[in-house]
Scaffold this motif. Structure first.
Motif, mmCIF file in Angstrom:
data_model
loop_
_atom_site.group_PDB
_atom_site.id
_atom_site.type_symbol
_atom_site.label_atom_id
_atom_site.label_comp_id
_atom_site.label_asym_id
_atom_site.label_seq_id
_atom_site.Cartn_x
_atom_site.Cartn_y
_atom_site.Cartn_z
ATOM 1 N N ARG A 1 2.736 0.547 9.360
ATOM 2 C CA ARG A 1 1.023 0.611 9.650
ATOM 3 C C ARG A 1 0.248 0.415 8.376
ATOM 4 N NH1 ARG A 1 2.758 5.640 12.751
ATOM 5 N NH2 ARG A 1 3.279 4.794 14.879
ATOM 6 N N CYS A 2 0.895 0.359 7.293
ATOM 7 C CA CYS A 2 0.063 0.110 5.927
ATOM 8 C C CYS A 2 0.090 -1.455 5.795
ATOM 9 C CB CYS A 2 1.063 0.708 4.658
ATOM 10 S SG CYS A 2 0.700 2.641 4.628
ATOM 11 N N HIS A 3 0.680 -2.237 6.519
ATOM 12 C CA HIS A 3 0.640 -3.654 6.388
ATOM 13 C C HIS A 3 -0.581 -4.254 7.304
ATOM 14 C CE1 HIS A 3 4.630 -3.058 4.960
ATOM 15 N NE2 HIS A 3 4.556 -4.343 4.636
ATOM 16 N N ALA B 1 7.169 5.115 -6.904
ATOM 17 C CA ALA B 1 6.977 6.352 -7.706
ATOM 18 C C ALA B 1 8.036 7.113 -7.490
ATOM 19 C CB ALA B 1 5.414 6.896 -7.184
ATOM 20 N N ALA B 2 8.445 7.216 -6.132
ATOM 21 C CA ALA B 2 9.604 7.827 -6.028
ATOM 22 C C ALA B 2 11.033 7.758 -6.408
ATOM 23 C CB ALA B 2 9.849 8.063 -4.198
ATOM 24 N N LYS C 1 0.813 -1.296 0.072
ATOM 25 C CA LYS C 1 0.103 -0.177 -0.101
ATOM 26 C C LYS C 1 0.873 1.287 0.009
ATOM 27 C CE LYS C 1 -3.978 -2.138 1.986
ATOM 28 N NZ LYS C 1 -4.877 -2.229 3.195
ATOM 29 N N CYS C 2 2.371 1.154 -0.307
ATOM 30 C CA CYS C 2 3.006 2.340 -0.711
ATOM 31 C C CYS C 2 3.442 2.676 -1.935
ATOM 32 C CB CYS C 2 4.178 1.999 0.292
ATOM 33 S SG CYS C 2 3.718 2.074 2.229
ATOM 34 N N PRO C 3 2.583 2.839 -3.002
ATOM 35 C CA PRO C 3 3.050 3.114 -4.341
ATOM 36 C C PRO C 3 3.957 4.540 -4.483
ATOM 37 C CG PRO C 3 0.635 3.696 -4.139
ATOM 38 C CD PRO C 3 1.067 2.919 -2.790
ATOM 39 N N LEU C 4 3.747 5.311 -3.510
ATOM 40 C CA LEU C 4 4.654 6.422 -3.193
ATOM 41 C C LEU C 4 6.044 5.929 -3.421
ATOM 42 C CD1 LEU C 4 5.906 9.222 -2.180
ATOM 43 C CD2 LEU C 4 5.055 8.596 0.141
ATOM 44 N N ILE C 5 6.160 4.812 -2.941
ATOM 45 C CA ILE C 5 7.945 4.443 -2.874
ATOM 46 C C ILE C 5 8.390 4.059 -4.322
ATOM 47 C CG2 ILE C 5 9.667 2.860 -1.927
ATOM 48 C CD1 ILE C 5 8.023 2.919 0.648
ATOM 49 N N GLY D 1 5.001 4.579 9.466
ATOM 50 C CA GLY D 1 3.928 4.530 8.466
ATOM 51 C C GLY D 1 3.895 3.351 7.530
ATOM 52 N N VAL D 2 5.094 3.084 6.973
ATOM 53 C CA VAL D 2 5.316 1.947 6.041
ATOM 54 C C VAL D 2 4.700 0.729 6.782
ATOM 55 C CG1 VAL D 2 6.780 0.448 5.020
ATOM 56 C CG2 VAL D 2 7.270 2.975 4.975
#
Lengths: 168, 168
Positions: free
Chosen positions: A65-67, A30-31, A24-28, A62-63
């Motif tokens: 907590r997305c799990h 994408a970065a 759930k971290c497409p930000l990573i 936060g990473v």
């Protein structure tokens, strides 16, 4: 799969392909697209690892907590991501009996109260017994981020070793 | 909505409630949960803004790359998030004629080729004409991250001013 194929992807296709290598971290992904061209798969992994470690502690938490919980509400409700569903299934989390389910619920709850994030373990590399044992014993959280990067590594390999065309 | 209600949320409910205040970046609310208790809504916003600004440039670009094109493929395919759908609808992006659609496609493509991330603008605060004009004119990208935080601010207010119970 040729790394040149990966390096030629638009950011949109790159994020579509690798968007959930960290849950759930497409930000990573994408970065780290900013760091193309990549030398190889290990180079992609290294950039992801570096990005996660560059986050402030709140970001690392936060990473985590997305799990989802292991054998938790998302599994019961069918709302796990495809990747987590496969991982939890391989670790036997989808076939717990009621006593085992209750034990996992209790251990997850204790862990989350203690740390403020869920217990994350690379389910593919651990048996059900290992998971229960480590969830009971892991009183220090310094392994948590490392588990995320191990998970990420396996998810990346899974994508790169399969047919890229079917995913785009 | 009382800030004490927000401060009492588990990280799971907090992420469920605020998970998309920054488009497809649940990592961000999941991270700033670490900073509870919050004084008020402005305090939550300030933590989100601070977190985004603390990211390396690649991370800020990653946040932007998690945003959909305006009047782009996700809108056509019905795969926009609920929040983006509402915003694009309010800005008239869902009722473009074919000439306008083609113009948006062309402007989006130019912008993405130039910057490596999509044109992000707070659609709720701009008319269709404003959006086309700014998309044509915004040759510098220094406003992009600011637009993300404005979007976030409006999404936060939308949640907090509505009934929290219906979202959990």
């Amino acid at each position: 799969m040729d790394i040149n194929v990966v390096n030629a992807l638009t950011y949109e296709d790159f994020v579509k392909l690798f968007g959930n290598v960290v849950e759930k971290c497409p930000l990573i992904p994408a970065a780290i697209w900013s760091h193309r061209p990549f030398k190889d798969l290990a180079d992609i992994e290294a950039h992801i690892r570096k990005f996660i470690h560059s986050l402030p502690d709140s970001g690392k938490e936060g990473v985590l907590r997305c799990h989802p919980d292991l054998a938790g509400l998302d599994l019961q409700r069918g709302t796990l991501t495809r990747e987590s569903q496969e991982e939890q299934s391989q670790a036997g989390m989808t076939t717990l009996d009621s006593a085992e389910s209750l034990q996992m619920y209790s251990l997850n709850t204790d862990y989350k109260e203690r740390f403020g994030f869920p217990f994350v373990i690379c389910a593919r590399l651990n048996s059900k017994a290992d998971i229960v044992r480590q969830l009971s014993e892991r009183l220090k959280n310094d392994r948590a981020v490392e588990e995320v990067t191990t998970l990420c590594s396996l998810r990346l390999r899974n994508i790169v070793l399969s047919d890229i065309q079917t995913k785009l």
